[in-house]
Design a protein around this motif. Structure first.
Motif, PDB file in Angstrom:
ATOM      1  N   HIS A  15       0.821  -1.213   0.000  1.00 31.14           N
ATOM      2  CA  HIS A  15       0.000   0.000   0.000  1.00 31.14           C
ATOM      3  C   HIS A  15       0.852   1.259   0.000  1.00 31.14           C
ATOM      4  O   HIS A  15       1.483   1.607   0.996  1.00 31.14           O
ATOM      5  N   MET A  16       0.843   1.943  -1.161  1.00 28.49           N
ATOM      6  CA  MET A  16       1.408   3.295  -1.232  1.00 28.49           C
ATOM      7  C   MET A  16       0.268   4.285  -1.489  1.00 28.49           C
ATOM      8  O   MET A  16       0.459   5.359  -2.069  1.00 28.49           O
ATOM      9  N   ASP A  17      -0.946   3.895  -1.043  1.00 29.87           N
ATOM     10  CA  ASP A  17      -2.142   4.707  -1.305  1.00 29.87           C
ATOM     11  C   ASP A  17      -2.833   5.151  -0.021  1.00 29.87           C
ATOM     12  O   ASP A  17      -3.964   5.630  -0.060  1.00 29.87           O
ATOM     13  N   LEU A  18      -2.165   5.001   1.122  1.00 27.77           N
ATOM     14  CA  LEU A  18      -2.839   5.272   2.397  1.00 27.77           C
ATOM     15  C   LEU A  18      -2.214   6.451   3.128  1.00 27.77           C
ATOM     16  O   LEU A  18      -1.005   6.681   3.033  1.00 27.77           O
ATOM     17  N   ARG A  74      -0.560   9.640  -6.627  1.00 31.08           N
ATOM     18  CA  ARG A  74       0.025   9.842  -5.286  1.00 31.08           C
ATOM     19  C   ARG A  74       0.739   8.567  -4.840  1.00 31.08           C
ATOM     20  O   ARG A  74       0.215   7.461  -4.949  1.00 31.08           O
ATOM     21  N   PHE A  75       1.953   8.750  -4.284  1.00 34.17           N
ATOM     22  CA  PHE A  75       2.730   7.650  -3.708  1.00 34.17           C
ATOM     23  C   PHE A  75       3.000   7.966  -2.237  1.00 34.17           C
ATOM     24  O   PHE A  75       3.638   8.971  -1.931  1.00 34.17           O
ATOM     25  N   SER A  76       2.544   7.113  -1.322  1.00 30.84           N
ATOM     26  CA  SER A  76       2.912   7.243   0.095  1.00 30.84           C
ATOM     27  C   SER A  76       4.129   6.367   0.340  1.00 30.84           C
ATOM     28  O   SER A  76       4.161   5.205  -0.071  1.00 30.84           O
ATOM     29  N   PHE A  77       5.105   6.915   1.037  1.00 32.52           N
ATOM     30  CA  PHE A  77       6.372   6.178   1.153  1.00 32.52           C
ATOM     31  C   PHE A  77       6.778   5.869   2.597  1.00 32.52           C
ATOM     32  O   PHE A  77       7.908   5.444   2.837  1.00 32.52           O
ATOM     33  N   ALA A  78       5.886   6.049   3.566  1.00 38.06           N
ATOM     34  CA  ALA A  78       6.227   5.739   4.963  1.00 38.06           C
ATOM     35  C   ALA A  78       6.002   4.253   5.232  1.00 38.06           C
ATOM     36  O   ALA A  78       5.186   3.866   6.074  1.00 38.06           O
ATOM     37  N   ARG A  93      10.258  -3.702  -1.721  1.00 38.95           N
ATOM     38  CA  ARG A  93       9.384  -4.447  -2.640  1.00 38.95           C
ATOM     39  C   ARG A  93       8.599  -3.488  -3.539  1.00 38.95           C
ATOM     40  O   ARG A  93       8.377  -3.775  -4.721  1.00 38.95           O
ATOM     41  N   ALA A  94       8.213  -2.349  -2.976  1.00 44.03           N
ATOM     42  CA  ALA A  94       7.496  -1.352  -3.778  1.00 44.03           C
ATOM     43  C   ALA A  94       8.380  -0.832  -4.914  1.00 44.03           C
ATOM     44  O   ALA A  94       7.916  -0.662  -6.050  1.00 44.03           O
ATOM     45  N   MET A  95       9.661  -0.572  -4.608  1.00 39.09           N
ATOM     46  CA  MET A  95      10.574  -0.101  -5.658  1.00 39.09           C
ATOM     47  C   MET A  95      10.741  -1.173  -6.744  1.00 39.09           C
ATOM     48  O   MET A  95      10.815  -0.851  -7.939  1.00 39.09           O
ATOM     49  N   GLU A  96      10.763  -2.427  -6.333  1.00 40.17           N
ATOM     50  CA  GLU A  96      10.866  -3.518  -7.306  1.00 40.17           C
ATOM     51  C   GLU A  96       9.620  -3.575  -8.185  1.00 40.17           C
ATOM     52  O   GLU A  96       9.704  -3.857  -9.389  1.00 40.17           O
ATOM     53  N   CYS A  97       8.454  -3.297  -7.586  1.00 42.11           N
ATOM     54  CA  CYS A  97       7.210  -3.313  -8.359  1.00 42.11           C
ATOM     55  C   CYS A  97       7.212  -2.210  -9.411  1.00 42.11           C
ATOM     56  O   CYS A  97       6.776  -2.426 -10.559  1.00 42.11           O
ATOM     57  N   ILE A  98       7.685  -1.023  -9.043  1.00 39.82           N
ATOM     58  CA  ILE A  98       7.742   0.090 -10.008  1.00 39.82           C
ATOM     59  C   ILE A  98       8.656  -0.277 -11.168  1.00 39.82           C
ATOM     60  O   ILE A  98       8.351  -0.031 -12.344  1.00 39.82           O
TER      61      ILE A  98
END
Length: 1088
Positions: free
Chosen positions: A701-704, A1053-1057, A1065-1070
């Motif tokens: 979740h980078m949407d919260l 929007r990207f939440s990064f906390a 894992r998020a960076m790998e997904c991008i």
């Protein structure tokens, strides 16, 4: 014989030199006793030494002690005691540097004898402060335990204890003495040097019994106790270890009981669940203090024995006098043994100095953990870096039902905080575990086959009712008169009940009696679109009244929300419930839902959670989305509390014991029912909501609007302390002054005594009440382009009038004063929403000059201004951006329009690094606005435990506690590194990142992806800034917010906390998405 006599003389000659020499000689004898080849000879030597002085009686023994620095004499056990003992006395060696048995230890032994014979038989026992070992040996002699571990910090004591064990395990000829089981004392007793229970803990020895007779007076010379204990320490120092203790870091230190407290807590970790502890307790601090030491740590206690003993003349009580001098506590002594009126330590000290004798009470307590497994978990948590919380611990309960509820919850909370370094991501509809437990309870106890997807969780029953009514927005609703107290006053005063009102999304509520025949008559006559009611107790027993309600609401086309809060028992033997009986045999019709507010706990009268049950997937989904828009989510802590109650009830049940009966399907509803309101429908269709993970794969979740960074230990300590405390005062939960200082320090905002400060479970819940206030004033809410999508959608959901203020990317999506003025020209009764200093979601900052200009424009037009600081406090790149001084800004603003006012909206979770633990606040000074706000009373408010938690954390921040300040700096640095890494990754993968200076999110444009085609499982089409969210999710499992949420064309929007692993894992997904759509590979720098 001559050789033996020579051996005795040689031994005595060595001992005569000094106490150290005597100890050396004894140690040499022990080495011979330990060796099987020389054991018998060494034992015969000791026998000869004893006989040398035995004929002379006690006087000869004392002379031996003075001359040779040791003595061997008999300790007589009570000859009338019955049991397994083979003899009535023990033979014991004593030396000056160890504790000499006296009244203190004999009283303890008398207390042990109060237990039945079986209490120690075949058990594993540890004695703390064993001294020369006589109690350990006597205990083994009398009760035949499996093993006794005698433990003492004095290394010389342990050596002498081993000698005494040989003295009593072997006869004077050096032959073993066997008991009835064919064992000797050497089989049953061992002695070890140990600081309290460290030996057992280090060797993973589980104990059945722990007994202890240890010092309970602070050393008047604290520095002396800091010395390292070795067998070469002075005799005086080693002897002082038996009389005095050092400060242990426990609250009981002030009474001299710190060492006992530490022994008890160490004992909890090594004692078996059914184990017992027995301690000698001097009555000097007072009986209540002594007993509370055990009670507050979760023990049941039994006083075995009490007497008076003389205060040892060689013990200095001046430390107790000093405690009295610095506190209100008074110790209890008596003048001689016959006095029955207690005197304080100061009086006792003066009386002793004048030659008088004083005594004190001595009690022997037996104690057992009331819920051992749970209490062990609690102390395991406290031991793991939370020792400071132990002083607040209070597990003493007069009512067993309270203990049975609270102790398991504390154990669960301890495990949860220990296992989760960051708060887990939970759906807004309620924690999955909690919904599973509710469904499991309904299935196990009421045979209703629900799933978690039938259960929606709300902060309270009142919130659930209002949210449901806002979802349907009926022109007319009939609501049980007992359930209208928290509904908006406007709904209860309107007389417009014509059906045409529904088009305007207004609600009129008619109060109704609870008696079903009267209610049914009203329903037939008025034909409401929605009915919300409870049931009288006598009607809830059978299903008849519920069946009649279902029938009449179906006939007139009404939706039914039935409240069973008063009839749902959280009990292993719940009473008959007609509604639940019906649901066991029939599916709940699509027009009906069941509501239950959970308030029936034994501990916290103001701790509430509610849940609604619907078996219609459309209604379930809409209710879930409504709670997400209007409330954000329900307090996770509250769900944990009631979840623990459900878990305890389900622990008694054996799953699937009875086959599930076949349920009848719900009747088809032929009459058309009211649907969702127009505004709700359009909002739910266009908004973006939480996406749950599946069993097969989780969602990143980078949407919260949440931080998933590790929760600092100071936060967990405050949370736990808020629950382990009892009798918390109102002043300890009053956060008003702390918030006043916070907004003064952070934003230069002055909240004086005339200001109203309102608290909410979430900032979003407070904001939505402000939206209703705006609507009540027939105002227009102005949002800048690039506002938090949930806030905008929440306003649209309730059909508020809104207007967008244009912003530009090159100015950081900030409002420009001239553009704001143009927008204000177009509306009357304007309400301006400003997110700052950190703008959510863009992460850019408003400076002090920026906000001053905007406030000046708002004042000119008489606008109400809502300044939302909820995403502020984590600015990591604020160079050149001056800190706000709102007080100065407002004092410079001149406004001729009384409608101008500033409302400060805030959220403490980011500022105090309490990821996932929310606490919203609202500060208003306009009295008319305050009155309007309170006309919407169903606000979900934080529980007293959360207020306590945040007050402690605010204290650390406001007082600039160094450790806490360092934690905040560390989080800012982490966020800065995350932001930089995200920018690099996005730009290397075809995105244009807008960057950010603070907060937890940023915007980025998928420039390289617009118009590209993608076909993956679950998605096929050309990419744009709206559907790229779905495409990313389906192809990689990464969830972001699209431009539909940000409101900014082409920007996502990207939440990064996130925690480090999830962020990687998020960076790998991008990167993977780039390879899927654009081909090739992108270099992704390692995250920090």
């Amino acid at each position: 014989m001559a050789a033996a006599a020579e051996g005795v003389e040689a031994f005595l000659a060595t001992c005569a030199a000094s106490g150290d020499a005597a100890y050396g000689a004894a140690k040499a004898v022990l080495e011979r006793l330990d060796a099987p080849a020389t054991r018998a000879e060494a034992r015969r030597l000791l026998g000869a030494v004893r006989r040398r002085f035995a004929a002379g009686g006690p006087a000869a023994g004392l002379e031996c002690f003075r001359t040779y620095h040791f003595r061997i004499h008999d300790v007589v056990l009570d000859p009338h005691l019955q049991g397994f003992q083979q003899r009535k006395k023990l033979t014991m060696m004593e030396i000056p540097s160890i504790f000499i048995p006296e009244d203190w230890s004999f009283t303890f032994y008398e207390g042990l004898n109060r237990h039945p014979d079986s209490i120690f038989r075949d058990k594993t026992v540890a004695e703390l402060g064993c001294g020369n070992g006589w109690i350990s040996i006597a205990l083994a002699e009398k009760w035949c335990p499996s093993k006794v571990y005698g433990l003492d910090i004095n290394p010389r004591a342990i050596k002498i204890a081993w000698i005494n064990l040989y003295l009593n395990a072997l006869d004077d000829d050096g032959l073993p003495i066997y008991d009835a089981e064919g064992k000797t004392l050497l089989d049953r007793v061992e002695f070890y040097e140990s600081d309290l229970l460290s030996y057992c803990r280090d060797n993973k020895i589980e104990l059945d019994r722990i007994v202890g007779c240890i010092p309970q007076i602070l050393n008047p010379n604290p520095e002396a106790m800091s010395k390292i204990v070795t067998e070469n320490s002075s005799e005086e120092f080693l002897y002082s270890l038996s009389n005095y203790c050092a400060l242990q870091g426990f609250v009981e230190d002030q009474f001299g009981l710190g060492l006992i407290a530490r022994a008890v807590e160490e004992g909890i970790s090594v004692i078996k669940p059914s184990g017992l502890m027995v301690f000698n307790m001097g009555g000097r601090p007072g009986q209540g203090v002594c007993e509370r030491l055990f009670l507050r740590r979760g023990f049941r206690i039994n006083k075995l024995w009490q007497t008076k003993i003389m205060q040892a003349a060689d013990t200095d009580i001046s430390a107790l006098v000093e405690i009295e001098k610095n506190s209100r506590h008074r110790f209890e002594f008596f003048m001689d043994l016959v006095g029955d009126q207690p005197v304080c330590a100061r009086t006792a000290w003066a009386y002793m100095k004048s030659g008088g004798r004083i005594s004190h009470a001595l009690s022997v307590y037996s104690c057992q953990l009331r819920q051992p497994n749970q209490v062990k978990k609690i102390f395991e948590f406290l031991k793991d870096g939370f020792h400071e919380v132990s002083s607040s611990l209070d597990l003493s309960f007069d009512d067993d039902s309270v203990a049975d509820e609270k102790i398991p919850f504390l154990a669960y909370l301890a495990s949860f905080l220990q296992e989760n370094t960051s708060n887990p991501c939970e759906p807004p509809a309620g924690c999955l575990n909690f919904r599973n437990l509710v469904a499991g309870f309904m299935k196990s106890y009421h045979h209703i086959p629900l799933t978690p997807d039938n259960v929606v969780v709300f902060p309270s029953r009142a919130v659930a009712i209002e949210n449901a009514l806002r979802l349907f927005s009926p022109g007319l609703a009939i609501v049980d008169e007992h359930l209208t107290r928290h509904l908006p006053k406007q709904w209860l005063t309107s007389l417009a009940i014509e059906e045409s009102n529904h088009a305007k999304d207004t609600v009129t509520v008619i109060e109704a009696p609870r008696q079903s025949d009267l209610l049914i008559e009203l329903i037939r006559k008025l034909k409401p679109q929605v009915v919300v009611t409870g049931m009288a107790q006598f009607e809830a027993i059978t299903s008849a009244a519920f069946v009649n309600l279902l029938s009449v609401t179906k006939d007139v086309g009404s939706r039914l929300l039935l409240d069973i809060s008063e009839h749902l028992e959280l009990s292993s033997l719940p009473s008959s419930n007609g509604v639940l009986k019906y649901l066991a045999g029939k599916t709940l019709p699509s027009h009906a839902a069941i509501l239950c507010g959970l308030v029936k706990n034994q501990v916290y009268s103001d701790l509430e959670v509610a849940f609604a049950i619907s078996e219609d997937p459309t209604v379930y989904k809409a209710l879930s989305q409504t709670i997400e828009l209007l409330e954000g989510h329900t307090s996770v802590i509250s769900q944990h509390y009631y979840g623990c109650l459900f878990h305890e009830l389900l622990a008694f049940q054996i799953g699937d014991r009875h086959p599930q009966q076949e349920r009848e399907p719900a009747e088809v509803i032929s009459k058309e029912m009211i649907g969702f309101s127009n505004s709700a429908m359009s909002t739910l269709e266009g908004a973006e909501f939480f996406v749950p993970g599946s069993k097969e794969s989780g969602v990143i979740h980078m949407d919260l609007d949440r931080s998933f960074l590790p929760v600092p230990s100071a936060v967990n300590a405050s949370i736990f302390e808020s629950f382990v405390r009892q009798n918390i005062t109102d002043s300890e939960t009053d956060v008003r002054s702390s918030i006043q200082q916070l907004v003064k320090d952070s934003y230069g905002f002055s909240a004086d005594s005339c200001s109203e400060i309102i608290y909410g479970n979430t900032c979003l819940a407070l904001f939505n009440k402000l939206v209703l206030c705006c609507m009540q004033e027939q105002g227009t809410l102005l949002f800048p382009l690039g506002t938090n999508g949930h806030y905008v959608n929440a306003a649209k959901f309730v059909n508020a009038t809104t207007l967008t203020i244009p912003t530009k990317a090159d100015s950081g999506f900030k409002i420009e004063p001239s553009v704001l003025a143009d927008a204000l020209e177009k509306v009357s009764q304007p309400w301006v929403y400003i997110s700052g200093p950190t703008i959510n979601p863009t992460g850019f900052l408003y400076s002090d000059d920026d906000i001053a200009e905007l406030l000046s424009v708002c004042a000119k037009y008489g606008a109400r201004v809502v300044i939302d600081t909820s995403s502020s406090g984590l600015e990591f790149q604020a160079a050149g951006c001056s800190q706000w001084n709102l007080e100065k800004c407002l004092s410079n603003v001149k406004s001729s329009k009384p409608s101008f006012s500033v409302v400060l909206l805030g959220e403490l979770s980011f500022e105090l690094t309490t990821a996932g633990l929310d606490f919203g606040f609202l500060i208003m000074s306009d009295s008319s606005l305050v009155d309007t706000f309170y006309s919407f009373p169903s606000l979900s408010r934080p529980h007293s435990t959360l207020k306590y938690t945040f007050r402690k954390l605010l204290g650390l921040k406001n007082q600039k506690d160094q450790h806490f300040s360092d934690l905040i700096v560390e989080q800012k640095e982490t966020l800065k590194n995350r932001a930089n890494q995200l920018i690099k990754t996005l730009e290397s993968c075809g995105w244009d990142a807008a960057g950010c200076h603070g907060g937890i999110s940023m915007l980025a444009k998928p420039t390289a992806y617009i118009g590209k085609s993608l076909k993956v499982d679950g998605f096929e089409g050309k990419l744009d800034s709206h559907n790229i969210r779905e495409a990313l999710l389906k192809s990689t499992g990464l969830c972001i917010s699209s431009s539909a949420w940000t409101g900014v064309p082409d920007y996502c929007r990207f939440s990064f906390a996130l925690d480090s692993g999830e962020f990687d894992r998020a960076m790998e997904c991008i990167t993977r998405f780039k390879e899927l759509v654009l081909g090739g590979s992108a270099k992704v720098n390692g995250s920090n």
